[in-house]
Motif scaffolding. Structure first.
Motif, PDB file in Angstrom:
ATOM      1  N   GLN B  37     -19.048   2.488  77.092  1.00 15.92           N
ATOM      2  CA  GLN B  37     -18.281   1.430  76.522  1.00 15.92           C
ATOM      3  C   GLN B  37     -17.102   2.155  76.000  1.00 15.92           C
ATOM      4  O   GLN B  37     -17.134   3.012  75.322  1.00 15.92           O
ATOM      5  CB  GLN B  37     -19.194   0.677  75.593  1.00 15.92           C
ATOM      6  CG  GLN B  37     -18.374  -0.571  74.802  1.00 15.92           C
ATOM      7  CD  GLN B  37     -19.247  -0.997  73.777  1.00 15.92           C
ATOM      8  OE1 GLN B  37     -20.168  -0.654  73.196  1.00 15.92           O
ATOM      9  NE2 GLN B  37     -18.669  -2.300  73.515  1.00 15.92           N
ATOM     10  N   GLU B  38     -16.036   1.574  76.402  1.00 17.92           N
ATOM     11  CA  GLU B  38     -14.698   1.998  76.029  1.00 17.92           C
ATOM     12  C   GLU B  38     -14.201   0.921  74.922  1.00 17.92           C
ATOM     13  O   GLU B  38     -14.611  -0.158  74.906  1.00 17.92           O
ATOM     14  CB  GLU B  38     -13.706   2.201  77.208  1.00 17.92           C
ATOM     15  CG  GLU B  38     -14.026   2.943  78.090  1.00 17.92           C
ATOM     16  CD  GLU B  38     -13.098   3.368  79.145  1.00 17.92           C
ATOM     17  OE1 GLU B  38     -11.928   2.941  78.820  1.00 17.92           O
ATOM     18  OE2 GLU B  38     -13.352   3.777  80.100  1.00 17.92           O
ATOM     19  N   SER B  72     -35.232   9.764  77.742  1.00 19.05           N
ATOM     20  CA  SER B  72     -34.138  10.344  78.800  1.00 19.05           C
ATOM     21  C   SER B  72     -32.846  11.149  78.264  1.00 19.05           C
ATOM     22  O   SER B  72     -33.003  11.504  76.975  1.00 19.05           O
ATOM     23  CB  SER B  72     -33.400   8.849  79.355  1.00 19.05           C
ATOM     24  OG  SER B  72     -32.649   9.197  80.488  1.00 19.05           O
ATOM     25  N   SER B  73     -32.316  11.789  79.320  1.00 19.09           N
ATOM     26  CA  SER B  73     -31.285  12.493  78.799  1.00 19.09           C
ATOM     27  C   SER B  73     -29.883  12.305  79.879  1.00 19.09           C
ATOM     28  O   SER B  73     -30.004  11.916  80.909  1.00 19.09           O
ATOM     29  CB  SER B  73     -31.409  14.057  78.822  1.00 19.09           C
ATOM     30  OG  SER B  73     -31.984  14.586  80.339  1.00 19.09           O
ATOM     31  N   LEU B  74     -28.805  12.654  79.195  1.00 19.23           N
ATOM     32  CA  LEU B  74     -27.473  12.431  79.982  1.00 19.23           C
ATOM     33  C   LEU B  74     -26.694  13.745  80.038  1.00 19.23           C
ATOM     34  O   LEU B  74     -26.620  14.273  78.851  1.00 19.23           O
ATOM     35  CB  LEU B  74     -26.790  11.344  79.556  1.00 19.23           C
ATOM     36  CG  LEU B  74     -25.184  11.296  79.718  1.00 19.23           C
ATOM     37  CD1 LEU B  74     -25.016  11.443  81.228  1.00 19.23           C
ATOM     38  CD2 LEU B  74     -24.401  10.190  79.146  1.00 19.23           C
ATOM     39  N   LEU B  86     -18.334   5.463  74.353  1.00 22.10           N
ATOM     40  CA  LEU B  86     -19.602   5.514  73.580  1.00 22.10           C
ATOM     41  C   LEU B  86     -20.608   5.240  74.507  1.00 22.10           C
ATOM     42  O   LEU B  86     -20.459   4.250  75.672  1.00 22.10           O
ATOM     43  CB  LEU B  86     -19.568   4.027  72.732  1.00 22.10           C
ATOM     44  CG  LEU B  86     -20.902   3.736  71.992  1.00 22.10           C
ATOM     45  CD1 LEU B  86     -21.106   4.812  70.878  1.00 22.10           C
ATOM     46  CD2 LEU B  86     -20.695   2.329  71.459  1.00 22.10           C
ATOM     47  N   TYR B  87     -21.753   6.113  74.845  1.00 19.85           N
ATOM     48  CA  TYR B  87     -22.960   6.161  75.622  1.00 19.85           C
ATOM     49  C   TYR B  87     -23.728   5.461  75.121  1.00 19.85           C
ATOM     50  O   TYR B  87     -24.517   5.955  73.801  1.00 19.85           O
ATOM     51  CB  TYR B  87     -22.967   7.556  76.008  1.00 19.85           C
ATOM     52  CG  TYR B  87     -21.786   8.047  76.907  1.00 19.85           C
ATOM     53  CD1 TYR B  87     -20.780   8.531  76.325  1.00 19.85           C
ATOM     54  CD2 TYR B  87     -22.023   8.066  78.363  1.00 19.85           C
ATOM     55  CE1 TYR B  87     -19.544   9.045  77.007  1.00 19.85           C
ATOM     56  CE2 TYR B  87     -20.745   8.593  79.259  1.00 19.85           C
ATOM     57  CZ  TYR B  87     -19.802   8.871  78.713  1.00 19.85           C
ATOM     58  OH  TYR B  87     -18.783   9.355  79.400  1.00 19.85           O
ATOM     59  N   THR B 105     -23.933   7.122  71.426  1.00 25.89           N
ATOM     60  CA  THR B 105     -23.600   8.496  70.995  1.00 25.89           C
ATOM     61  C   THR B 105     -21.961   8.201  71.365  1.00 25.89           C
ATOM     62  O   THR B 105     -21.483   7.907  72.713  1.00 25.89           O
ATOM     63  CB  THR B 105     -24.006   9.365  71.988  1.00 25.89           C
ATOM     64  OG1 THR B 105     -25.480   9.650  71.592  1.00 25.89           O
ATOM     65  CG2 THR B 105     -23.405  10.908  71.896  1.00 25.89           C
ATOM     66  N   SER B 106     -21.080   8.366  70.434  1.00 28.21           N
ATOM     67  CA  SER B 106     -19.705   8.442  70.359  1.00 28.21           C
ATOM     68  C   SER B 106     -19.296   9.799  70.888  1.00 28.21           C
ATOM     69  O   SER B 106     -19.279  10.856  70.085  1.00 28.21           O
ATOM     70  CB  SER B 106     -19.053   7.606  69.174  1.00 28.21           C
ATOM     71  OG  SER B 106     -17.835   7.774  69.474  1.00 28.21           O
TER      72      SER B 106
END
Lengths: 112, 111
Positions: B37-38, B72-74, B86-87, B105-106
């Motif tokens: 998200q922006e 999960s991970s990114l 923002l993830y 997470t920003s």
């Protein structure tokens, strides 16, 4: 380009007013959702609709109602706006059987 | 109900660095999604993972779903300023149910 359109980007309303937030999608999606997003709290589900004229309460439905009279339109209603309903409101839609949501750009509502 | 815990909450790194964002839960999910998200916009879907142990790659982004489908991970390799945003991870408890979102997470990537 497929879209979810929220009628207003910014809205300022007075305490006690009845507020309508409109969301329209052009993808013929069955499922539609309303979330609010607040700093430190993330996205919280208010109401969702599996299909026309159907509605289900989410995690925080108090003070809100919804209407889904047509497949493409899902309206969120604040019956009597209060300052704690100041927030970013996000509408989303999804086709049955699909995973991903398509979100609108959001409506930032301020209640004064 | 906050079912998904994301960490870290904030991340500020320099261009070229690698990073990993985590999304954890005690619940089992039928699918898990990642969104970005922006500011001033709605979240945009990046990927969906549905099978335990699944790994998906999207250019410099690698997504992994835990074997037990609870986490999960990114991972972003060689982050760029365009990765700033923002993830959000989001899980579906049962097929067809509404998504539960983590708090996000920003990420800020500076040149």
């Amino acid at each position: 380009d497929v879209k979810v359109t929220q009628s207003s980007r910014y809205l300022v309303k007075r305490t006690g007013e009845k507020v309508f937030l409109e969301c329209v999608q052009d993808m013929d999606h069955e499922n539609m959702f309303w979330y609010r997003q607040d700093p430190g709290l993330g996205l919280r589900l208010i109401y969702f609709s599996y299909d026309v004229k159907m509605k289900e309460k989410g995690d925080i439905p108090e003070g809100y109602s919804v209407s889904r009279e047509k497949k493409e339109r899902f309206s969120l209603i604040l019956e009597s706006a209060s300052t704690n309903q100041t927030s970013m409101y996000l509408c989303a839609s999804r086709r049955i059987g699909a995973y991903g949501y398509t979100f609108g750009s959001g409506t930032r509502l301020t209640v004064v | 109900t906050q079912l998904l815990e994301q960490s870290p909450q904030f991340l500020s790194i320099q261009e070229g660095e690698n990073l990993t964002v985590y999304c954890n839960s005690s619940s089992v999910f039928s699918s898990l999604q990642w969104y970005r998200q922006e500011p001033g916009e709605g979240p945009v879907l990046l990927v969906t993972v549905v099978t335990g142990g699944e790994v998906k790659k999207l250019k410099r982004l690698t997504f992994q779903f835990g074997d037990a489908r609870k986490d999960s991970s990114l991972h972003i390799t060689a982050a760029q300023p365009g990765d700033t945003g923002l993830y959000l991870c989001a899980g579906e408890l049962n097929s067809g149910y509404a998504l539960n979102f983590g708090k996000g997470t920003s990420l800020l990537v500076t040149p």
